[in-house]
Design a protein around this motif. Structure first.
Motif, short mmCIF file in Angstrom:
data_model
loop_
_atom_site.label_atom_id
_atom_site.label_comp_id
_atom_site.label_asym_id
_atom_site.label_seq_id
_atom_site.Cartn_x
_atom_site.Cartn_y
_atom_site.Cartn_z
N VAL A 119 4.45 -14.65 -8.26
CA VAL A 119 4.44 -13.45 -9.73
C VAL A 119 4.01 -11.97 -8.72
CG1 VAL A 119 5.04 -12.62 -11.45
CG2 VAL A 119 5.37 -15.34 -11.34
N VAL A 120 2.72 -12.35 -9.01
CA VAL A 120 1.94 -11.05 -8.57
C VAL A 120 1.98 -10.35 -7.64
CG1 VAL A 120 -0.50 -10.21 -8.15
CG2 VAL A 120 0.21 -12.01 -10.09
N ALA A 121 2.89 -11.06 -6.78
CA ALA A 121 2.81 -11.04 -5.06
C ALA A 121 4.89 -9.92 -5.29
CB ALA A 121 3.01 -12.14 -3.68
N SER A 122 5.28 -10.74 -5.52
CA SER A 122 6.49 -9.94 -5.97
C SER A 122 6.89 -8.84 -7.47
CB SER A 122 7.36 -10.70 -6.77
OG SER A 122 7.31 -11.64 -8.03
N ALA A 123 5.72 -8.58 -7.64
CA ALA A 123 5.53 -7.47 -9.03
C ALA A 123 4.43 -6.38 -8.72
CB ALA A 123 4.97 -7.89 -10.22
N CYS A 124 3.41 -6.90 -8.14
CA CYS A 124 2.79 -6.11 -7.81
C CYS A 124 2.38 -5.38 -6.42
CB CYS A 124 0.88 -6.42 -8.33
SG CYS A 124 1.11 -7.19 -9.73
N ALA B 272 2.25 -12.22 1.63
CA ALA B 272 3.54 -11.41 2.68
C ALA B 272 3.68 -10.15 1.23
CB ALA B 272 4.04 -12.40 1.77
N GLY B 273 3.32 -10.62 -0.11
CA GLY B 273 3.83 -9.44 -0.88
C GLY B 273 3.40 -8.36 -1.53
N CYS B 274 1.58 -7.50 -0.68
CA CYS B 274 1.05 -6.84 -0.96
C CYS B 274 0.28 -6.29 0.67
CB CYS B 274 -0.28 -7.90 -2.29
SG CYS B 274 0.41 -8.00 -3.50
N PRO B 275 1.18 -5.83 1.26
CA PRO B 275 0.21 -5.66 2.07
C PRO B 275 -0.91 -4.56 2.71
CG PRO B 275 2.73 -4.32 1.87
CD PRO B 275 2.31 -5.17 1.20
N ASN B 276 -1.32 -3.80 1.40
CA ASN B 276 -2.48 -2.78 0.65
C ASN B 276 -3.19 -3.50 0.87
OD1 ASN B 276 -0.72 -0.62 1.55
ND2 ASN B 276 0.15 -0.79 0.02
N LEU B 277 -2.91 -5.30 0.18
CA LEU B 277 -4.51 -5.95 0.11
C LEU B 277 -5.89 -5.07 1.40
CD1 LEU B 277 -5.17 -7.60 -1.91
CD2 LEU B 277 -4.78 -9.32 -0.40
N ASN B 278 -6.80 -5.17 0.46
CA ASN B 278 -8.11 -4.50 1.78
C ASN B 278 -9.48 -5.80 1.11
OD1 ASN B 278 -9.35 -2.71 -0.08
ND2 ASN B 278 -8.19 -1.00 0.12
N SER B 279 -9.29 -6.11 -0.31
CA SER B 279 -10.75 -6.58 -0.87
C SER B 279 -10.09 -7.65 -1.02
CB SER B 279 -11.03 -5.69 -1.98
OG SER B 279 -12.17 -6.38 -2.87
N LEU B 280 -10.82 -9.16 -0.55
CA LEU B 280 -10.19 -10.42 -1.76
C LEU B 280 -11.91 -10.93 -2.40
CD1 LEU B 280 -7.83 -12.25 -2.09
CD2 LEU B 280 -8.51 -13.69 0.28
N LEU B 281 -11.48 -11.45 -3.49
CA LEU B 281 -12.88 -12.78 -3.26
C LEU B 281 -11.89 -14.04 -3.81
CD1 LEU B 281 -15.46 -13.65 -4.35
CD2 LEU B 281 -15.72 -12.88 -6.38
N TYR B 282 -11.52 -15.14 -2.91
CA TYR B 282 -10.58 -16.05 -3.98
C TYR B 282 -11.59 -17.47 -3.78
CZ TYR B 282 -6.30 -17.62 -3.46
OH TYR B 282 -5.20 -18.58 -3.57
N PHE B 283 -11.91 -18.41 -5.20
CA PHE B 283 -11.70 -19.85 -5.36
C PHE B 283 -10.57 -20.08 -4.81
CE2 PHE B 283 -16.50 -18.55 -6.29
CZ PHE B 283 -16.65 -17.34 -6.34
N CYS B 284 -10.92 -21.41 -4.12
CA CYS B 284 -9.57 -21.93 -4.30
C CYS B 284 -9.99 -23.64 -3.99
CB CYS B 284 -8.93 -21.92 -2.94
SG CYS B 284 -9.56 -21.90 -0.88
#
Lengths: 189, 573
Positions: B329-334, B365-377
């Motif tokens: 949803v974030v990917a499609s909205a933001c 895929a939805g947010c091509p401007n993404l430049n900073s990530l911290l991801y706990f998975c």
């Protein structure tokens, strides 16, 4: 550089396609052939020792992972300040409210109230009645209604005696008692 | 050529240079430029407080007005560094109080700040305007009271994630009635009560207040009153957001929120009843930054409803309770998202983290401007990372953290070397990288080959041999900070290129294969490095055995030799 001859550069060549597309077939097959996708010049015995150590680590239960100091890397401030709410469902802490003589029961979410005053005001508004003031000695004076609740043990208790937090965790169901039954809860009218 | 311009002109030209690097570069051109630059330098950034002494700072930059200092190494955040390792700010304040009383701004990170330090600041700098403390400790609200009482022109008091003792003082009431200059007040990390009436009055008289972050002790009815007084707020941190959605207070809050059309950044919700979130729906469309990472109890459904409305969001910090579905949803909205941080919702438990590689791929895929990530998975795959690299070539910061530090590709069971390799190859501007999962020396070969702009690299439980570390040291020309834990890198790697460490700020190695002997010989060879060994146990009885592995080593370049404030358990070789 000497070690370039040992490196299987084709195998390590990066492509941005998905494995399975023609371009990256090489990459995938090499990866599948070797136990580890590393240059052949790595010392075999060290490799085996490392993979043995790592697989041993994998075999020990994941419980041991939870004892690794500092992993996952979460700031200690965040760790101590985030209170995960596991049991509280997203639907809140709903308890049934029954009132003698009412045709059907209601439900209230205890979590939205800040304390007894809030809760009692809400009940008064919901059932269109007056509950009266609480006093430790005399219970609820000034009205024919008294709020009671069933606790974990199934006992019927007067609302207001214990701290709010304790009440929230022990209250299973609310009952608004009326008239003579209210008297039975132990005070003079 | 050199003297074409009088100094005033040079100074004026330099005043347009705001970055530290530009100013540093300019000061190297010639003696005349060095001097003009040093007298006109207002802001100084010191990434390691032990690299230089306060006296030398003041003698070179006598007109410094703004000082940023960092203390403990990054891994101190994760309990890997002793509490009393160091990073005391007092000597800096003492020196500035003597030699540089124009100080206006102090920004500290991971430092030990005592109440005495805060009191000294309050007394010594008549123009003091801004205090920013991030991840610091050692002070109480008494120190804050001193700041509030005495800093007449205080504009900013920003406390981020500090551990603060609160001995039931009334620090907030210490802001005098004459204080009207506050533009930014953040006390979200304080655990104690605050004087609510004093807070309301403070907000009412500080007409320039733009940023306000409250702690949990500020209830919704007070929040409502504050917002009514300060509709000009741009940044809001709500404290407690628990109340009955049927209540009068909630209604008032809803109405007042609608008028807060300037709010661009929202955080807090330290205590929240998810059914009250609709109150903030009206401002969602304006939000560029949303931090719900401390908000427990907002589950996926509500989160998603909220986030769907935040179409202009650029920065999102959330908990993994959002799930892969929520991330879609974030990917499609933001669409304008630039920064995403997904934290574990249950940091103390090795439970089921709720996001996987799928969520990340959807975001990319939805947010091509993404430049900073911290991801706990919970898991990751090479395929996913390769896809992410292709979709988002603009990463500057990429930090991945798998629950199991050596988990392989969840599908192929292979190491994640190729995935991270794709990231470094595609993201040519990558400055910061944290890797995790099953990784061999191969990933470091890729990093050394492709990560040309990399400045900070964090490694844990990775690699097979010294070669891994050597690839990085040889390849990453701009490397400033390297921190490694639990990886099989030893003496050969440590000593392969000792000169490299003088081009870097610091190197941390813990639970690796480096011995005392090697550390000693490194320290001997490089007098401008402090090589510190941190001993927690009783390793040091009867002197050191050169062949013994060192548990924790922290080395950094310095112009002032070994520090004198190290505790007994820290040895500088």
């Amino acid at each position: 550089m000497a070690h370039e001859n040992d490196l299987n550069l084709k195998a390590t060549e990066l492509r941005l396609g998905l494995p399975g597309t023609d371009e990256s077939d090489d990459m995938v097959s090499t990866a599948n052939n070797n136990k580890r996708a590393s240059p052949e010049s790595v010392d075999d015995s060290e490799l085996k020792a490392n993979s043995a150590a790592k697989s041993a680590e994998n075999e020990t239960s994941s419980a041991s992972k939870s004892h690794i100091v500092g992993w996952p890397p979460v700031r200690s401030y965040r760790k101590s300040n985030l209170q995960p709410k596991k049991e509280d469902s997203e639907t809140g802490m709903y308890v049934k409210v029954s009132m003698d003589g009412a045709p059907f029961l209601r439900k209230v979410d205890l979590k939205v109230y800040n304390g007894y005053t809030d809760l009692l005001k809400a009940l008064e508004s919901m059932f269109k009645l007056r509950i009266g003031e609480y006093s430790e000695r005399e219970g609820y004076k000034g009205s024919e209604y008294a709020p009671a609740y069933e606790d974990k043990d199934g006992d019927l208790m007067l609302v207001g005696d214990v701290p709010w937090d304790m009440f929230m965790s022990s209250c299973k169901r609310l009952r608004i008692k009326k008239g003579s039954e209210a008297k039975g809860l132990g005070w003079a009218v | 050529m050199v003297n074409y311009f009088p100094e005033e002109v040079l100074e004026h030209v330099f005043s347009f240079l705001t970055s530290h690097r530009d100013r540093n570069a300019v000061s190297l051109v010639c003696k005349s430029w060095y001097n003009v630059e040093r007298f006109s330098r207002g802001k100084v950034f010191i990434g390691n407080c032990y690299a230089i002494s306060p006296e030398r700072l003041i003698s070179r930059f006598p007109r410094v007005r703004s000082l940023t200092l960092k203390g403990k190494p990054h891994f101190a955040d994760f309990n890997l560094v002793l509490h009393d390792w160091g990073g005391y700010v007092y000597p800096w304040i003492e020196a500035m109080a003597k030699g540089c009383t124009n100080l206006e701004e102090l920004r500290l990170k991971r430092m030990l700040v005592s109440d005495a330090s805060l009191e000294l600041i309050a007394k010594s700098f008549p123009n003091f305007k801004s205090l920013v403390l991030v991840s610091c400790e050692g002070f109480t609200t008494d120190g804050l009271a001193a700041i509030a009482s005495n800093c007449r022109f205080l504009r900013e008091l920003d406390l981020q994630e500090n551990e603060v003792e609160d001995p039931r003082g009334q620090w907030l009431s210490c802001f005098p009635d004459s204080c009207t200059s506050l533009a930014s007040l953040n006390f979200a990390c304080l655990k104690g009560e605050v004087n609510l009436a004093a807070l309301e009055r403070l907000v009412a008289r500080c007409r320039n207040l733009k940023s306000l972050r409250l702690n949990h002790a500020v209830p919704p009815d007070v929040l409502q009153k504050i917002l009514a007084r300060a509709p000009q707020l741009v940044d809001l941190g709500a404290g407690s957001f628990v109340h009955d959605p049927e209540s009068e207070t909630y209604n008032k809050l809803k109405n007042v929120m609608q008028k807060c059309t300037s709010i661009r950044s929202l955080s807090g919700f330290l205590d929240v009843n998810a059914r009250c979130l609709p109150a903030i729906y009206p401002i969602c469309i304006n939000l560029s930054s949303l931090n719900l990472s401390y908000a427990p109890g907002i589950y996926s459904k509500e989160l998603v409803k909220l986030i769907r409305k935040c179409k202009k969001l650029q920065c999102l910090w959330i908990l993994d309770t959002i799930g892969d579905k929520g991330l879609r949803v974030v990917a499609s909205a933001c669409k304008e998202l630039q920064e995403l941080r997904v934290f574990k919702s249950d940091p103390n438990d090795v439970g089921n983290a709720a996001v996987t590689e799928e969520g990340l791929v959807a975001i990319s895929a939805g947010c091509p401007n993404l430049n900073s990530l911290l991801y706990f998975c919970r898991q990751m795959t090479n395929t996913a990372l390769i896809t992410v690299a292709k979709n988002c070539p603009n990463f500057i910061r990429f930090r991945l953290c798998t629950l199991d530090p050596i988990t392989p590709d969840a599908v192929t069971m292979q190491p994640l070397d190729n995935g991270f390799g794709a990231i470094v190859q595609s993201c040519k501007g990558l400055k910061r990288l944290s890797v995790s999962g099953l990784l061999t020396d191969q990933v470091f070969l890729y990093i050394g080959m492709y990560a040309e702009q990399l400045e900070m690299l964090s490694i844990a439980f990775a690699g097979n041999s010294d070669k891994g570390m050597v690839y990085v040291l040889n390849g990453c020309k701009k490397l400033k900070k390297l921190e490694i834990r639990d990886s099989p890198f030893g003496n050969m790697a440590l000593l392969a290129d000792t000169g490299k460490y003088e081009t870097m700020r610091s190197l941390w190695m813990s639970s690796c294969k480096v011995t005392f002997g090697a550390c000693k010989s490194l320290a001997e060879k490089m007098p401008r490095l402090n090589v510190e060994i941190i001993n927690e146990g009783d390793e040091m009885e009867g002197g050191s055995d050169d062949r013994q592995n060192v548990e924790k080593m922290y080395l950094y370049r310095t112009l002032v030799g070994p520090r004198k404030d190290a505790p007994d358990s820290v040895w500088t070789l």
